[in-house]
Design an enzyme around this catalytic site. Structure first.
Site, PDB file in Angstrom:
ATOM      1  CE1 TYR A   1      -3.214   2.949   0.514  1.00 54.32           C
ATOM      2  CE2 TYR A   1      -4.077   1.821   2.406  1.00 54.32           C
ATOM      3  CZ  TYR A   1      -4.194   2.679   1.631  1.00 54.32           C
ATOM      4  OH  TYR A   1      -5.317   3.753   1.690  1.00 54.32           O
ATOM      5  CB  CYS A   2       1.070   4.207  -0.071  1.00 52.49           C
ATOM      6  SG  CYS A   2       1.682   5.997   0.146  1.00 52.49           S
ATOM      7  CB  ILE A   3       5.597   4.570   0.866  1.00 42.72           C
ATOM      8  CG1 ILE A   3       7.081   4.513   0.589  1.00 42.72           C
ATOM      9  CG2 ILE A   3       5.037   4.071   2.327  1.00 42.72           C
ATOM     10  CD1 ILE A   3       7.994   5.456   1.592  1.00 42.72           C
TER      11      ILE A   3
ATOM     12  N   GLY B   1       3.952  -0.321  -1.461  1.00 40.86           N
ATOM     13  CA  GLY B   1       3.822  -0.909  -2.626  1.00 40.86           C
ATOM     14  C   GLY B   1       5.074  -0.551  -3.595  1.00 40.86           C
TER      15      GLY B   1
END
Length: 597
Positions: free
Chosen positions: A330-332, A334
């Site tokens: 998720y986000c960073i 990812g």
């Protein structure tokens, strides 16, 4: 019946008490402000280069096209004076009403007095005229490169938002009405709220968005049942208790961002993605990252990959006895999962069976709304800050994200808290938003320089463990979920990164709404829809043009995709094993640690 003679002493007593409270609060405020450390000017505004470039462009414009500057000035003063004349003419007619208000409508000005009272309407219209003049002037400056133009536009709008009449007591009808209704008590309470925030942030001002006493992680948020089955200095590994008799053979692990805490995916039972995944028959593991202090200064991206991702994957394999694991980032997290996948490809390691990316950026060629903060002046200042502190403190992260939505996350909460004396709301999402973490010094600089600024992962390659990693090295089956109005990871930029990955099995889903609400979108709410497309994952605009909108959450669609890559059903697995005894109940201990910087 109470007479005026009887009420006068009571009113005088209240006034005296309020004055005494104000005096005491003022002394506390002075003491709190004295705690503020020496500010780093480079973190308080843009560097001189932006002023020089913008000023030079403006002077060049004046020299080469003075008529443009003259026309802009005449247009502004003409509008402002025309409105002034109309307003004074209406008053001269004896009518206590404002002149015609052409708008635009603005949700900051919802009090009817902004439209009906001559004073407030005059202030509002003059503000809107001046704001439009500033916007037009910035738009028409020629000779700026695209980055400087984006930065100038961003900071100009920051000034426009800051100077809104709603942000000042004398020109805010809501605050003035509340002060009259409460006989000034709302202003005293507002000062109490201000002092509290300054004290809690050691002399810095950061508006409290949510009631900090309304929630306790593990009690009324983050309550999904599970156990910590592994712990090292980087993370705790949580395995969730199954709710079905059978589960898919291939386990699933989620890597949440370490900028915030993982329980965004488990705020309450009815919107918990964690609970939903477990209920679909998956063995779910969650990484809960350590909130670092200065002793983590030398922790970089390699440490997050080796002691974080690779270690967590190995523990999941050992606990479940499986050779392959499905992973979510998720986000960073990812972005870092992509780096991990590229590294595993170099090592011919097939541990990760499939990957899912939530609002993930891997192509940073378009820095979007972060352009203002990702230039050398700010990044250089952050380097100096983390060199001194060992970490990038959560205060700086919160402030940066808040200024991307200043009206929603700074000015409106400040008005309610400081001018109107309201208590912060008991809102779980805002509570989580304020429960942010620090970033290790080395990791922060590597991420900002190597990935965000230099875009190495999609360019010349990101160096790690003696390898040069590229986004094209991500070759496992993947599903990416982006969000249509995401201002942190814009969906087009997310799509562009996925398009460059080497996988031949790509699925892209576009959820409605933003960075959080688009992901935390349970099917039961039937709130936001999503898009899928038969077009290849190559061109974002062509993909969207061919896309079909579907009602409701993307969760079930992704669940089907994941189930097809998770093997046969086997007996449900209880958390841990003989080699991995339960260390603590979920949500663990790391998630509640408070680290002062």
């Amino acid at each position: 019946m109470t007479t005026a003679e009887e009420t006068a002493p009571a009113a005088s007593k209240v006034l005296q008490e309020n004055l005494e409270r104000i005096e005491a609060l003022t002394q506390r405020l002075i003491q709190a402000l004295a705690q503020k450390g020496a500010p780093n000017p480079a973190l308080e505004g843009p560097g001189l280069d932006l002023y020089m470039h913008s000023g030079a462009a403006m002077l060049k414009e004046m020299a080469e096209h003075p008529e443009k500057i003259f026309e802009a000035q005449v247009a502004y003063w003409g509008q402002a004076m025309k409105h002034y004349v109309e307003a004074t003419h209406a008053l001269a007619q004896g009518a206590l009403k404002p002149p015609v208000d052409p708008g635009p409508k603005d949700r900051r000005f919802t009090n009817p007095l902004w439209d009906t009272h001559p004073y407030f309407n005059f202030v509002k219209q003059q503000y809107q005229i001046a704001s439009k003049a500033i916007e037009d002037s910035v738009d028409k400056i020629e000779g700026l490169d695209p980055v400087d133009r984006k930065r100038l536009d961003y900071f100009a709008h920051q000034i426009i938002d800051l100077m809104a009449p709603t942000n000042f007591l004398a020109t805010n009808p809501d605050a003035l009405e509340k002060a009259v209704e409460t006989e000034g008590a709302s202003l005293v309470k507002g000062l109490e709220n201000l002092v509290r925030d300054v004290e809690e942030n050691k002399g810095n001002l950061l508006v409290t968005l949510s009631d900090k006493n309304a929630f306790t992680v593990g009690k009324n948020i983050g309550t999904a049942e599970g156990s910590v089955v592994y712990r090292n200095r980087m993370f705790e590994l949580i395995q969730y208790k199954p709710t079905t008799e059978k589960v898919h053979k291939t386990p699933l692990i989620i890597f949440p961002p370490w900028i915030n805490k993982f329980y965004i995916l488990d705020l309450k039972p009815q919107n918990s993605l964690i609970r939903w995944i477990v209920d679909q028959g998956f063995t779910l593991f969650m990484v809960s990252w350590k909130n670092p202090d200065a002793s983590y200064a030398d922790v970089g991206m390699e440490t997050y990959v080796e002691e974080g991702y690779l270690t967590a994957l190995e523990q999941v394999k050992q606990i479940t006895g499986e050779k392959k694991v499905n992973a979510v980032g998720y986000c960073i997290a990812g972005t870092t999962l992509s780096l991990t996948l590229a590294l595993l490809d170099k090592r011919k390691d097939k541990t990760i069976n499939s990957a899912t990316f939530f609002t993930t950026l891997t192509d940073f060629s378009d820095q979007g709304e972060f352009t203002a903060f990702l230039q050398d002046d700010f990044v250089g200042a952050i380097e100096a800050q983390v060199k001194a502190a060992g970490v990038l403190g959560s205060y700086f992260m919160q402030r940066t994200f808040s200024f991307l939505r200043a009206n929603d996350l700074i000015y409106t909460p400040a008005i309610k808290s400081y001018m109107m004396g309201e208590a912060p709301p008991a809102f779980d999402l805002l509570y989580w938003n304020g429960d942010s973490t620090n970033l290790p010094a080395k990791m922060a600089v590597e991420y900002l320089r190597g990935l965000c600024q230099e875009d190495k992962f999609t360019g010349k390659g990101f160096p790690m463990f003696g390898e040069t990693l590229r986004v094209s090295d991500v070759k496992v089956p993947l599903c990416a979920i982006a969000c249509e109005t995401d201002h942190i990871a814009p969906w087009v930029a997310s799509f562009t990164g996925v398009a460059q990955m080497g996988s031949t099995d790509k699925t892209f889903i576009l959820s409605e709404s933003g960075h959080i609400a688009g992901i935390v979108n349970p099917p039961s709410k039937k709130k936001y829809g999503h898009y899928t497309s038969e077009a290849p994952v190559t061109d974002p605009l062509a993909w969207k043009a061919a896309a079909t909108r579907h009602e409701g959450s993307w969760w079930p669609r992704w669940g089907e995709w994941l189930a097809a890559r998770s093997g046969a059903m086997v007996a449900a697995r209880e958390p841990g094993d003989a080699a991995h005894p339960v260390l603590a109940p979920a949500p663990g201990t790391y998630v509640s640690e408070v680290v002062a910087v």
